[in-house]
Scaffold this motif. Sequence first.
Motif, PDB file in Angstrom:
ATOM      1  N   UNK A   1       0.839  -1.165   0.000  1.00 30.19           N
ATOM      2  CA  UNK A   1       0.000   0.000   0.000  1.00 30.19           C
ATOM      3  C   UNK A   1       0.891   1.238   0.000  1.00 30.19           C
ATOM      4  N   UNK A   2       0.424   2.253  -0.706  1.00 26.69           N
ATOM      5  CA  UNK A   2       1.106   3.538  -0.730  1.00 26.69           C
ATOM      6  C   UNK A   2       0.247   4.575  -0.036  1.00 26.69           C
ATOM      7  N   UNK A   3       0.878   5.430   0.705  1.00 29.45           N
ATOM      8  CA  UNK A   3       0.195   6.581   1.288  1.00 29.45           C
ATOM      9  C   UNK A   3       0.710   7.796   0.536  1.00 29.45           C
ATOM     10  N   UNK A   4      -0.209   8.471  -0.113  1.00 33.29           N
ATOM     11  CA  UNK A   4       0.160   9.552  -1.028  1.00 33.29           C
ATOM     12  C   UNK A   4      -0.390  10.872  -0.516  1.00 33.29           C
ATOM     13  N   UNK A   5       0.429  11.906  -0.583  1.00 32.91           N
ATOM     14  CA  UNK A   5      -0.017  13.267  -0.279  1.00 32.91           C
ATOM     15  C   UNK A   5      -0.191  13.982  -1.608  1.00 32.91           C
ATOM     16  N   UNK A   6      -1.416  14.412  -1.884  1.00 30.83           N
ATOM     17  CA  UNK A   6      -1.714  15.148  -3.099  1.00 30.83           C
ATOM     18  C   UNK A   6      -1.881  16.613  -2.734  1.00 30.83           C
ATOM     19  N   UNK A   7      -1.253  17.478  -3.514  1.00 33.33           N
ATOM     20  CA  UNK A   7      -1.327  18.897  -3.231  1.00 33.33           C
ATOM     21  C   UNK A   7      -1.606  19.633  -4.526  1.00 33.33           C
ATOM     22  N   UNK A   8      -2.579  20.540  -4.498  1.00 28.81           N
ATOM     23  CA  UNK A   8      -2.939  21.319  -5.672  1.00 28.81           C
ATOM     24  C   UNK A   8      -4.271  22.003  -5.457  1.00 28.81           C
ATOM     25  N   UNK A   9      -4.867  22.456  -6.549  1.00 29.82           N
ATOM     26  CA  UNK A   9      -6.195  23.052  -6.423  1.00 29.82           C
ATOM     27  C   UNK A   9      -7.210  21.943  -6.179  1.00 29.82           C
ATOM     28  N   UNK A  10      -8.364  22.298  -5.656  1.00 33.98           N
ATOM     29  CA  UNK A  10      -9.387  21.298  -5.368  1.00 33.98           C
ATOM     30  C   UNK A  10      -9.803  20.561  -6.640  1.00 33.98           C
ATOM     31  N   UNK A  11      -9.943  21.295  -7.743  1.00 33.60           N
ATOM     32  CA  UNK A  11     -10.341  20.662  -9.003  1.00 33.60           C
ATOM     33  C   UNK A  11      -9.294  19.675  -9.493  1.00 33.60           C
ATOM     34  N   UNK A  12      -8.027  20.035  -9.396  1.00 37.08           N
ATOM     35  CA  UNK A  12      -6.956  19.136  -9.833  1.00 37.08           C
ATOM     36  C   UNK A  12      -6.897  17.878  -8.984  1.00 37.08           C
ATOM     37  N   UNK A  13      -7.081  18.033  -7.680  1.00 35.05           N
ATOM     38  CA  UNK A  13      -7.054  16.875  -6.785  1.00 35.05           C
ATOM     39  C   UNK A  13      -8.234  15.954  -7.075  1.00 35.05           C
ATOM     40  N   UNK A  14      -9.430  16.531  -7.236  1.00 33.93           N
ATOM     41  CA  UNK A  14     -10.612  15.716  -7.557  1.00 33.93           C
ATOM     42  C   UNK A  14     -10.412  14.946  -8.857  1.00 33.93           C
ATOM     43  N   UNK A  15      -9.856  15.616  -9.865  1.00 33.84           N
ATOM     44  CA  UNK A  15      -9.598  14.980 -11.161  1.00 33.84           C
ATOM     45  C   UNK A  15      -8.663  13.786 -11.004  1.00 33.84           C
ATOM     46  N   UNK A  16      -7.589  13.971 -10.244  1.00 34.45           N
ATOM     47  CA  UNK A  16      -6.602  12.904 -10.100  1.00 34.45           C
ATOM     48  C   UNK A  16      -7.139  11.734  -9.286  1.00 34.45           C
ATOM     49  N   UNK A  17      -7.916  12.021  -8.238  1.00 35.16           N
ATOM     50  CA  UNK A  17      -8.501  10.947  -7.434  1.00 35.16           C
ATOM     51  C   UNK A  17      -9.482  10.141  -8.285  1.00 35.16           C
ATOM     52  N   UNK A  18     -10.306  10.813  -9.094  1.00 35.98           N
ATOM     53  CA  UNK A  18     -11.220  10.096  -9.992  1.00 35.98           C
ATOM     54  C   UNK A  18     -10.448   9.247 -10.993  1.00 35.98           C
ATOM     55  N   UNK A  19      -9.333   9.764 -11.474  1.00 32.21           N
ATOM     56  CA  UNK A  19      -8.485   9.011 -12.416  1.00 32.21           C
ATOM     57  C   UNK A  19      -7.963   7.739 -11.758  1.00 32.21           C
ATOM     58  N   UNK A  20      -7.510   7.835 -10.529  1.00 32.69           N
ATOM     59  CA  UNK A  20      -7.041   6.656  -9.796  1.00 32.69           C
ATOM     60  C   UNK A  20      -8.167   5.660  -9.542  1.00 32.69           C
ATOM     61  N   UNK A  47      -4.748  13.374   1.624  1.00 25.02           N
ATOM     62  CA  UNK A  47      -3.968  12.166   1.805  1.00 25.02           C
ATOM     63  C   UNK A  47      -4.790  10.987   1.299  1.00 25.02           C
ATOM     64  N   UNK A  48      -4.154  10.088   0.557  1.00 25.21           N
ATOM     65  CA  UNK A  48      -4.855   8.938  -0.010  1.00 25.21           C
ATOM     66  C   UNK A  48      -4.047   7.672   0.232  1.00 25.21           C
ATOM     67  N   UNK A  49      -4.758   6.576   0.414  1.00 27.73           N
ATOM     68  CA  UNK A  49      -4.137   5.258   0.512  1.00 27.73           C
ATOM     69  C   UNK A  49      -4.509   4.475  -0.745  1.00 27.73           C
ATOM     70  N   UNK A  50      -3.501   4.039  -1.466  1.00 26.02           N
ATOM     71  CA  UNK A  50      -3.708   3.355  -2.740  1.00 26.02           C
ATOM     72  C   UNK A  50      -2.931   2.049  -2.719  1.00 26.02           C
ATOM     73  N   UNK A  51      -3.569   0.993  -3.189  1.00 30.26           N
ATOM     74  CA  UNK A  51      -2.870  -0.288  -3.302  1.00 30.26           C
ATOM     75  C   UNK A  51      -3.136  -0.895  -4.666  1.00 30.26           C
ATOM     76  N   UNK A  52      -2.279  -1.824  -5.016  1.00 27.04           N
ATOM     77  CA  UNK A  52      -2.430  -2.542  -6.273  1.00 27.04           C
ATOM     78  C   UNK A  52      -3.521  -3.588  -6.129  1.00 27.04           C
TER      79      UNK A  52
END
Length: 66
Positions: A1-20, A47-52
Amino acid sequence: MLKIRLQGTKNDIRWFVRLLQRDKRFDVNNVSTFFDNVGIDKYKRVYAEVSRKKTQWKKCKNRREN
């Protein structure tokens, strides 16, 4: 598992989380709420937790063994 810190505008973060979340290779286990950055109002952090996914892990493992 990876713990990821995403930083940016709210729209950019939402876009990337949806992509994941749409990517079949990953399981997005947990996404925190937005946190403010000290001194910068434009950017937020999450902060997000992502696993394969297990099926992807088995495919990679089988390739290495062959």
